[in-house]
Design an enzyme around this catalytic site. Structure first.
Site, short mmCIF file in Angstrom:
data_model
loop_
_atom_site.label_atom_id
_atom_site.label_comp_id
_atom_site.label_asym_id
_atom_site.label_seq_id
_atom_site.Cartn_x
_atom_site.Cartn_y
_atom_site.Cartn_z
N CYS A 234 -121.06 134.25 43.08
CA CYS A 234 -120.71 133.61 41.81
C CYS A 234 -119.20 133.73 41.59
O CYS A 234 -118.49 134.37 42.37
CB CYS A 234 -121.47 134.24 40.65
N CYS B 196 -117.72 137.20 41.39
CA CYS B 196 -117.44 137.82 42.70
C CYS B 196 -115.99 137.55 43.09
O CYS B 196 -115.30 138.44 43.60
CB CYS B 196 -118.38 137.27 43.77
N ASP C 107 -87.28 106.53 46.36
CA ASP C 107 -86.13 106.35 47.24
C ASP C 107 -86.23 104.93 47.79
O ASP C 107 -87.32 104.36 47.84
CB ASP C 107 -86.18 107.39 48.36
N ASP D 277 -88.70 110.02 51.88
CA ASP D 277 -89.06 110.17 53.29
C ASP D 277 -89.19 111.62 53.72
O ASP D 277 -89.51 111.91 54.86
CB ASP D 277 -88.05 109.45 54.19
N ASP E 239 -84.39 113.42 51.13
CA ASP E 239 -84.82 113.53 49.74
C ASP E 239 -85.46 114.88 49.42
O ASP E 239 -86.03 115.04 48.34
CB ASP E 239 -85.83 112.42 49.43
#
Length: 758
Positions: free
Chosen positions: A13, A16, A454, A646, A650
């Site tokens: 659960c 846990c 971009d 890309d 960037d």
């Protein structure tokens, strides 16, 4: 810092997960732990590598265990292939083993639970239906039979629940097993006392009702619910299994001038391998001989085969549909694109979304709170209930409310609500070439109101192409291009490559120049068929030409082709926008997302591209190191910003944005700066990724609503809130059925994401 994902067994659960997280955080050098109940995994961040034995020492006494895969560790240390399939097979083997054990238990327990439930309902209904006779077996005899049957049920079939009680007493940790164990054990011990010591019942004037049926039916239905839940959880993680299925098992390599088949993990960089029609590409490489069409749908999600020739890159796991290929291995083992994708998907599945923080906080205090509520309910029924109903009657309701609250208040649905949806969503994305780095990126992308693009390689193709060839002197297009291409074949300039590609595409002839000279900042010149040819940029005087001015206003690069000092033609080149870019921008606008073009190009070029694409706002003439600052300025305005680029120039802007989205056009998808990677550089995947994020988050909200609803409504019902007004009391048996249904419904709702179209 080093972050590693581990598999765990023994979790039942959400509590846990919290217990494991707290224990592992106490280990020296561990800085952060994220335990995911849905994927049975943990991400451990530490300042130095942590051994499996240290991890297991912290949690093994509580019934949990980290997978110790020495084979994987050795391969990783030696730089050989990271054996994802071995780890996945080990994990699945453990799950299937546990599932088989549960199936064996419920094959006995479920029919028994249904039978006992039928007997219980008979006893209840016959009091109100005159024609239904009393149950044929006398109650005292039936109670003895149920005592004999219930004893092995609770101590063998319900052993994990009894162990939960023992760990609670010994280590002061509680989970779902603890709640079920305390509830069923209380019902069993009370009932056993009445059967074994009837004089106690007579002395205290207790009702003759026993609750062996509650113990049997609750354990039966809880185990059945766990079986359904586990089976569903296995299906949520099928994405990685599918990806592993794409992996080739062997490769045909050429060694010592002979073809030989070797296991995939024995292929090394520089090996020459051959691929016949219908075979899988074994590793990432480059074609050195042959042409073919490759099915790359497992990477890009696109079903149309891609033509490949000498010099083109091939990706391991893709399928050779036609010709015979000879390739050289460039990336093997854990460096291949498929291995990187599998790692990204695994890490994303194990990560947690911010929305899960509330559920985790609640899960952390849930079990202790439920124990307190159940105890308060027990005391309230014995005191207040005893005052109005008498002790002999109130004790039955006290016991039923105590057991009912413990049984119905299961944290499983709460713990499964977020991670199951994330696992299915991430897997769905991977099938369509959308790689999600972590759950946080998926959640944030669903909230984005601004997307910054971009230009080069994102909105545009990223390479110049010829858009117009204009004749000045009456010569044909092919004569102008042949003159330019013949000279430019000696040049390394990107524009030269565009002219040569255009000539080859049109099948124009390209001759060898008799003389060639490159003039820096101007162009090239030379001798061709005894004619002086020049390919140059326009002179200052020519810039007033209306044709040249119009082309430059469109952001195009203009080249003059000159023959014997006379201009014969104009070539216009431009980086064209990708197909369907305008359509995708339009889709984003319908979703109320603002679009911005952020580029280092001049204003005219930026305006032209933005107009073609339909982008709202332009920020031009920005240096790469200034892009992150522009993103920050947008964020200061309160905008939630995604940056699409890309992944190379960037990187700072991708990192600064709330969500960085990288357009992966090569074989390297391990772009650290981005939260989401779109394979193949396909911009159409951007709208799909946004749809995926929105649908995943909608599913999470639905799951959390129902998880909270079950407990908010169920706990008061089980405690007897309706009894004073309507005389209605929720039997713990129905609480057990509701508890099992809550987890199954949450997982089932998450699995619906598999069928959605994005």
């Amino acid at each position: 810092m080093k972050t590693k994902t581990y598999k765990i067994k023994g979790m039942h659960c959400a509590s846990c997960a919290m217990i494991i997280s707290k224990r592992v955080k106490k280990i020296p050098d561990v800085t952060d732990v994220s335990v995911n109940f849905a994927s049975d995994s943990a991400q451990v961040t530490s300042s130095s590598p942590i051994q499996f034995s240290v991890l297991n020492e912290a949690v093994k006494e509580l019934g949990y265990e980290f997978f110790d895969d020495e084979k994987e560790m050795k391969m990783e240390d030696s730089g050989m292939e990271h054996d994802h399939s071995h780890m996945m097979e080990e994990s699945k083997r453990e799950k299937l083993k546990e599932l088989a054990l549960l199936k064996n238990k419920i094959s006995f327990m479920l029919p028994l639970a249904i039978l006992v439930f039928f007997i219980m309902m008979w006893d209840i209904v016959q009091k109100y239906v005159a024609f239904l006779p009393q149950f044929p077996i006398p109650m005292r005899i039936l109670n003895v039979i149920l005592f004999i049957v219930t004893t092995p049920v609770i101590f063998y079939f319900g052993r994990q629940f009894i162990q939960g009680v023992w760990r609670f007493i010994k280590y002061r940790v509680a989970n779902m097993d603890t709640l079920i164990g305390i509830g069923t054990l209380a019902a069993y011990l009370y009932s056993s006392m009445l059967v074994l010591f009837p004089e106690v019942q007579e002395y205290l004037k207790l009702p003759e009702y026993v609750y062996f049926d509650v113990t049997i039916v609750v354990i039966g239905f809880v185990l059945f619910g766990k079986y359904l839940e586990m089976r569903s959880k296995i299906h949520t993680g099928e994405a990685i299994e599918k990806l592993l299925g794409f992996q080739a098992k062997s490769a045909t390599v050429i060694r010592e001038a002979k073809e030989m088949e070797v296991p995939i993990d024995q292929v090394i960089i520089g090996d020459v391998f051959v691929v016949r029609p219908g075979e899988k590409i074994p590793v990432d490489g480059e074609i050195i001989d042959g042409v073919s069409a490759l099915d790359e749908s497992m990477i890009t999600g696109e079903s149309i085969p891609v033509d490949k020739k000498h010099g083109d890159v091939v990706i391991g796991g893709t399928i050779n549909k036609q010709g015979f290929l000879k390739c050289i291995a460039k990336k093997v083992g854990k460096d291949t694109m498929l291995s990187q994708i599998i790692k990204m998907v695994r890490d994303a599945e194990a990560s947690k979304a911010p929305i899960q923080a509330l559920a985790d906080k609640i899960s952390g205090i849930f079990v202790p709170t439920v124990l307190i509520l159940a105890s308060l309910s027990l005391v309230a029924w014995l005191t207040i209930g005893g005052y109005y109903l008498g002790f002999s009657n109130s004790i039955s309701y006290a016991l039923l409310s105590f057991v009912g609250i413990l049984v119905i208040a299961c944290p499983c649905a709460l713990g499964l609500a977020t991670p199951t949806a994330i696992i299915v969503g991430v897997g769905k994305g991977a099938e369509h070439g959308i790689l999600v780095k972590n759950a946080e990126s998926l959640e944030l992308f669903s909230k984005v109101d601004t997307i910054v693009f971009d230009k080069t390689g994102t909105i545009t193709e990223g390479r110049p192409t010829i858009t117009e060839v204009i004749s000045i002197s009456g010569l044909s297009e092919h004569e102008i291009i042949e003159c330019a291409a013949s000279l430019e074949q000696r040049s390394q300039h990107p524009l030269a490559q565009a002219i040569i590609s255009y000539a080859k595409e049109k099948k124009y002839s390209i001759a060898d120049p008799e003389h060639f000279e490159s003039v820096d900042g101007v162009g090239v010149k030379g001798m061709l068929n005894k004619n002086n040819i020049a390919v140059r940029k326009p002179s200052i005087n020519e810039l007033d030409n209306k044709i040249i001015t119009a082309l430059q206003e469109q952001g195009k690069t203009v080249i003059i082709v000159e023959k014997n000092a006379v201009a014969i033609g104009i070539i216009a080149l431009s980086d064209t926008i990708k197909q369907k870019t305008k359509e995708i921008i339009s889709v984003l606008h319908t979703r109320n997302i603002k679009t911005i073009l952020l580029t280092g190009d001049n204003r005219r070029a930026a305006n032209y591209i933005a107009h073609q694409a339909g982008i709202d706002t332009i920020i031009s003439e920005v240096m790469p190191n200034e892009k992150a600052q522009k993103i920050k300025e947008l964020q200061k305005k309160g905008l939630i910003v995604a940056m699409v680029g890309d992944g190379v120039n960037d990187a700072p802007a991708l990192t600064q944005a709330d969500v960085g989205i990288a357009m992966a056009t090569g074989t390297d998808v391990a772009i650290e700066a981005s939260g989401i990677t779109l394979l193949g550089g396909d911009i159409t995947k951007l709208a799909k990724a946004h749809s995926l994020a929105k649908r995943t988050m909608r599913t999470i909200h639905q799951n959390l609503f129902w998880a909270f609803f079950y407990n908010v409504v169920g706990i008061p019902l089980a405690g007897g809130a309706l009894f004073p007004l309507f005389g209605i009391f929720l039997n713990p048996i129905f609480a057990g059925i509701a508890m099992a249904g809550s987890s199954v419904s949450v997982v089932g709702n998450s699995l619906r994401l598999k069928m959605m179209k994005i």
